[in-house]
Design a protein around this motif. Structure first.
Motif, PDB file in Angstrom:
ATOM      1  N   THR A  90      28.639  38.505  14.121  1.00  0.00           N
ATOM      2  CA  THR A  90      27.455  37.653  13.979  1.00  0.00           C
ATOM      3  C   THR A  90      27.702  36.479  13.042  1.00  0.00           C
ATOM      4  N   THR A  91      28.850  36.488  12.335  1.00  0.00           N
ATOM      5  CA  THR A  91      29.135  35.425  11.362  1.00  0.00           C
ATOM      6  C   THR A  91      30.157  34.415  11.863  1.00  0.00           C
ATOM      7  N   VAL A  92      31.213  34.883  12.541  1.00  0.00           N
ATOM      8  CA  VAL A  92      32.314  34.008  12.943  1.00  0.00           C
ATOM      9  C   VAL A  92      32.183  33.534  14.392  1.00  0.00           C
ATOM     10  N   THR A  93      31.800  34.426  15.283  1.00  0.00           N
ATOM     11  CA  THR A  93      31.743  34.079  16.714  1.00  0.00           C
ATOM     12  C   THR A  93      30.840  32.891  17.012  1.00  0.00           C
ATOM     13  N   PRO A  94      29.662  32.773  16.402  1.00  0.00           N
ATOM     14  CA  PRO A  94      28.818  31.604  16.719  1.00  0.00           C
ATOM     15  C   PRO A  94      29.500  30.271  16.443  1.00  0.00           C
ATOM     16  N   GLU A  95      30.223  30.178  15.325  1.00  0.00           N
ATOM     17  CA  GLU A  95      30.906  28.921  14.993  1.00  0.00           C
ATOM     18  C   GLU A  95      32.034  28.635  15.983  1.00  0.00           C
ATOM     19  N   LYS A 101      32.537  24.692  22.689  1.00  0.00           N
ATOM     20  CA  LYS A 101      31.632  23.865  23.499  1.00  0.00           C
ATOM     21  C   LYS A 101      31.788  22.385  23.157  1.00  0.00           C
ATOM     22  N   GLU A 102      31.868  22.073  21.880  1.00  0.00           N
ATOM     23  CA  GLU A 102      32.006  20.674  21.455  1.00  0.00           C
ATOM     24  C   GLU A 102      33.289  20.038  22.004  1.00  0.00           C
ATOM     25  N   ALA A 107      37.962  29.919  26.408  1.00  0.00           N
ATOM     26  CA  ALA A 107      38.806  30.933  25.773  1.00  0.00           C
ATOM     27  C   ALA A 107      38.547  32.290  26.415  1.00  0.00           C
ATOM     28  N   THR A 108      39.385  33.252  26.031  1.00  0.00           N
ATOM     29  CA  THR A 108      39.209  34.637  26.474  1.00  0.00           C
ATOM     30  C   THR A 108      38.855  35.481  25.253  1.00  0.00           C
ATOM     31  N   LEU A 127      27.554  37.838  23.382  1.00  0.00           N
ATOM     32  CA  LEU A 127      28.338  38.201  24.564  1.00  0.00           C
ATOM     33  C   LEU A 127      27.804  37.477  25.795  1.00  0.00           C
ATOM     34  N   LYS A 128      26.506  37.443  25.932  1.00  0.00           N
ATOM     35  CA  LYS A 128      25.903  36.722  27.060  1.00  0.00           C
ATOM     36  C   LYS A 128      26.247  35.238  27.004  1.00  0.00           C
ATOM     37  N   GLN A 129      26.250  34.685  25.803  1.00  0.00           N
ATOM     38  CA  GLN A 129      26.578  33.268  25.659  1.00  0.00           C
ATOM     39  C   GLN A 129      28.036  33.002  26.022  1.00  0.00           C
ATOM     40  N   GLU A 130      28.927  33.907  25.622  1.00  0.00           N
ATOM     41  CA  GLU A 130      30.336  33.747  25.984  1.00  0.00           C
ATOM     42  C   GLU A 130      30.487  33.629  27.498  1.00  0.00           C
ATOM     43  N   LEU A 131      29.831  34.498  28.202  1.00  0.00           N
ATOM     44  CA  LEU A 131      29.906  34.491  29.664  1.00  0.00           C
ATOM     45  C   LEU A 131      29.255  33.234  30.234  1.00  0.00           C
TER      46      LEU A 131
END
Length: 279
Positions: A90-95, A101-102, A107-108, A127-131
């Protein structure tokens, strides 16, 4: 029997039959609509990513064959696979997702089921956002527990497959029952353990592939590094390779990896690499 009574009775039968026919037709129509909905849901996904993200993906089996031979050539065409293990956090993945995206690259993500479970709704949404963002989802086990997966440093196939199946079920719970992935990464790397021939046979039989890496930023090795150091390691590790599978992590405590990512992406862009995902 009175003629009028007979006509009335026939009318009742015909009306009843008509109602039954209309009901039957409506039922068949609803069945067809539901079947079409199910098919549409299935078609949203190819294995490991959404169908509209297929353009970014590449056959992981072909890449694994190259890696297993230490052959990183590709007829002059450069490809890089950014891979992130142990998330989502919840801390690293969003960034990391924001940076990807920018920069319009993909990525995988090698996801662990326990991280999904422990992160609650926030991890589920990540996870939903990654997909949704066009990235590929691969499995990195449920527990990431070496002692369970490889007791005495030797593969326990039953433990391994059941652990990965638990991770798969966790992903299906979040992404839908029609989601699947055939790509896995063994915790610690396939290269690190004994008795892996049994796993190779299992993967072959089930059209799956385990993939390691040929480059890394060493965010999980040696002394803790700052972003600039991680960038330099990634550059050194990728030098003279036309195919780069770069290992990084998006778990807790890897904030420096998130900070390093823009410069890592810039390096590969400046050197003519195409960004791909593993399917």
């Amino acid at each position: 029997m009175n003629k009028k009574i007979i006509i009335a009775a026939l009318a009742v039968v015909l009306v009843a039959g008509g109602i039954k026919t209309a009901s039957y037709l409506h039922e068949q129509k609803m069945i067809k609509i539901e079947q079409e909905r199910i098919e549409a849901e299935k078609k949203k996904y190819m294995i490991g990513c959404k169908n509209d993200a297929k353009q970014y993906s590449y056959d992981a089996k072909k890449i694994n064959e190259k890696l297993s031979k230490f052959d990183y050539s590709n007829d002059g065409k450069k490809m890089v696979f950014l891979t992130f293990d142990d998330g989502p956090s919840t801390t690293v993945t969003p960034e990391i997702l924001e940076t990807l995206k920018e920069n319009d690259v993909h990525a995988t993500f090698f996801v662990t089921g326990k991280a999904l479970k422990d992160g609650g709704k926030t991890s589920e949404e990540l996870l939903k956002q990654e997909l949704e963002d066009g990235h590929a989802i691969a499995s990195h086990s449920y527990s990431h527990d070496y002692s369970k997966l490889y007791p005495k440093r030797t593969l326990n196939l039953n433990n391994f497959t059941s652990d990965f199946e638990q991770a798969n079920q966790e992903m299906k719970r979040i992404l839908g029952k029609y989601f699947s992935t055939r790509v896995i990464r063994c915790p610690g790397g396939h290269m690190s353990w004994k008795g892996m021939d049994a796993l190779d046979e299992y993967l072959q039989e089930n059209n799956m592939v385990s993939i390691d890496w040929n480059s890394l930023n060493k965010d999980a090795e040696g002394p803790k590094k700052n972003a600039a150091q991680l960038v330099e390691v990634a550059k050194q590790q990728s030098k003279d390779k036309e195919i780069v599978v770069l290992l990084m992590h998006d778990t807790y405590g890897k904030e420096e990896t998130a900070k390093a990512l823009p410069d890592i992406i810039k390096y590969f862009k400046d050197n003519g690499y195409e960004f791909k995902t593993l399917r």
